[in-house]
Design a protein around this motif. Structure first.
Motif, short mmCIF file in Angstrom:
data_model
loop_
_atom_site.label_atom_id
_atom_site.label_comp_id
_atom_site.label_asym_id
_atom_site.label_seq_id
_atom_site.Cartn_x
_atom_site.Cartn_y
_atom_site.Cartn_z
N LYS A 251 -4.73 1.75 -7.35
CA LYS A 251 -5.97 0.96 -7.19
C LYS A 251 -7.17 1.80 -7.63
N TYR B 297 -7.54 5.91 -8.75
CA TYR B 297 -8.39 6.92 -8.12
C TYR B 297 -9.17 7.69 -9.21
N SER C 25 0.14 8.65 1.75
CA SER C 25 0.39 10.08 1.48
C SER C 25 0.49 10.90 2.76
C1 LIG Z 1 -4.80 2.92 -0.57
C2 LIG Z 1 -3.61 2.57 0.24
C3 LIG Z 1 -2.48 3.40 0.24
C4 LIG Z 1 -2.47 4.78 -0.41
O1 LIG Z 1 -3.03 5.69 0.52
P1 LIG Z 1 -3.14 7.27 0.20
O2 LIG Z 1 -3.73 7.82 1.45
O3 LIG Z 1 -4.03 7.40 -0.97
O4 LIG Z 1 -1.76 7.74 -0.06
C5 LIG Z 1 -1.35 2.96 0.91
N1 LIG Z 1 -1.36 1.78 1.57
C6 LIG Z 1 -2.43 0.97 1.62
C7 LIG Z 1 -2.37 -0.30 2.37
C8 LIG Z 1 -3.60 1.34 0.96
O5 LIG Z 1 -4.67 0.55 1.03
#
Ligand SMILES: *Cc1c(COP(=O)(O)O)cnc(C)c1O
Length: 383
Positions: A58, A62, A218
């Motif tokens: 998304k 990044y 993550s």
């Molecule tokens: C953005 C997002 C992620 C990724 O999170 P990170 O902390 O960047 O790994 C995973 N799940 C959802 C629902 C998100 O909105």
């Protein structure tokens, strides 16, 4: 493109510039994006979590360029995840065929037609989305992800609603496989128990349902083995940054994908009492050799960053001095007399971690990445 490190250039992965143009680019500031490292980090996420892994790309991956990242990961990822329909369509228009999860589902009922037309995977977090799904025709059963609220309290069904939602979707001809997902509020914090209560709620709500599960971003992939489910959703770690506490990832497991580089474009020595830049924020105490770097907040270098933040210049680090301007920053080269104009600079990447920049700016690596702009992205191909 036979060379291992073939260099491509693109502005945010949209317009590919011919190599010839690159050599005429006068301003030496650019984001180097190492796609080989992106693949390496993806494999780390895969190895640590197991099961299937969606790469979260998304917000233009990044800041790393969504299409380029999707192409690099297309052969290894089990799919991608984005926040908006526009982001998903951008990938489809670029020819990306992999499954794409819409993390917040559709924002209005009309978007469900695009979900069907472009074979996207919707998250369903509220009841009107179920109705929109019911009213939409699909060529083939669509996989659906149900979002469960286990304590974040932004989106999702409450645990006691899950069974009814699940049964309703199960009964619809449009619906194929069902995955239940949740998202943690505290996966990247220091507390090992932070996920105990959300995990308990998740397990209780999903007990006995024939569904796949997805819980980990993550932070949870790296720090909470007990939370691992069938599908992981790594974002930040793919780009080589530690979420939350530095050092949570095994040594060498994550490699920085983005390096913001530039050069020293001018050097002058100012007398004690003279100041540098807007607001005269830095005033010299001694004869001071000031180096100028043509990179500023319009490129995403945070204006709010602290005085003294390390900047890597020709293999050493020197302190930032004076206010960050739109197009330039200044550093103190007094203690590095060998440095001359043209010396290579790295604002973040290998020598200065993006998390250091973020901490010095009172923010997180996520935001620093998302603000990457103006300076071109130069891609180092995965191979
Ligand atoms: C953005 C997002 C992620 C990724 O999170 P990170 O902390 O960047 O790994 C995973 N799940 C959802 C629902 C998100 O909105």
């Amino acid at each position: 493109m036979g060379a291992k490190k073939s260099l491509l250039c693109a502005y945010f992965g949209i317009t590919a510039h011919p190599l010839r143009r690159l050599t005429h680019m006068a301003r030496p500031t650019s984001f180097h994006i190492h796609l080989d490292r992106l693949v390496h980090n993806f494999r780390t996420a895969q190895r640590l979590h197991g099961g299937r892994v969606l790469a979260v790309i998304k917000a233009n991956a990044y800041g790393h360029g969504d299409v380029a990242c999707a192409r690099a990961l297309g052969g290894v990822a089990d799919g991608f995840a984005v926040a908006t329909l526009e982001e998903a369509l951008h990938l489809r228009e670029a020819g990306i065929q992999n499954p794409i999860l819409l993390l917040e589902g559709v924002f209005n009922a009309e978007e469900m037609r695009d979900v069907a037309a472009h074979r996207l995977t919707p998250v369903i977090h509220t009841s009107w989305q179920i109705e929109a799904l019911q009213r939409t025709a699909f060529d083939a059963p669509v996989p659906v992800w149900i979002k469960l609220d286990t304590g974040m309290h932004r989106l999702g069904f409450q645990p006691d609603e899950l069974r009814a939602v699940h049964d309703r979707l199960r009964g619809m001809a449009q619906v194929g496989s069902i995955t239940v997902m949740t998202h943690f509020a505290n996966a990247d914090g220091p507390s090992a128990e932070a996920l105990d209560e959300p995990l308990r709620r998740f397990r209780e709500a999903t007990q006995g349902l024939a569904v796949s599960t997805s819980l980990c971003n993550s932070g949870a992939i790296l720090g909470h083995r007990a939370a691992h489910g069938d599908w992981a959703r790594p974002g930040l770690m793919l780009y080589g940054a530690d979420p939350g506490l530095p050092g949570i990832a095994p040594r060498g497991a994550l490699q920085p994908v983005m390096r913001l580089v530039s050069e020293i474009s001018a050097i002058r020595t100012i007398a004690p009492g003279e100041a540098v830049g807007y607001g005269s924020l830095f005033r010299a105490q001694r004869p001071t050799r000031v180096g100028v770097i043509p990179c500023g907040y319009a490129d995403g270098y945070p204006r709010s960053i602290a005085q003294g933040t390390p900047v890597a210049v020709a293999g050493t680090t020197v302190p930032l001095v004076g206010r960050v301007s739109m197009d330039m920053i200044t550093v103190d080269l007094t203690d590095a007399p060998h440095i001359q104009p043209g010396a290579p600079v790295e604002l973040w990447g290998d020598q200065v971690a993006v998390s250091t920049v973020a901490q010095n700016a009172g923010t997180v690596s996520y935001e620093v990445f998302c603000h990457a702009r103006r300076a071109p992205l130069r891609y180092h191909a995965a191979d």
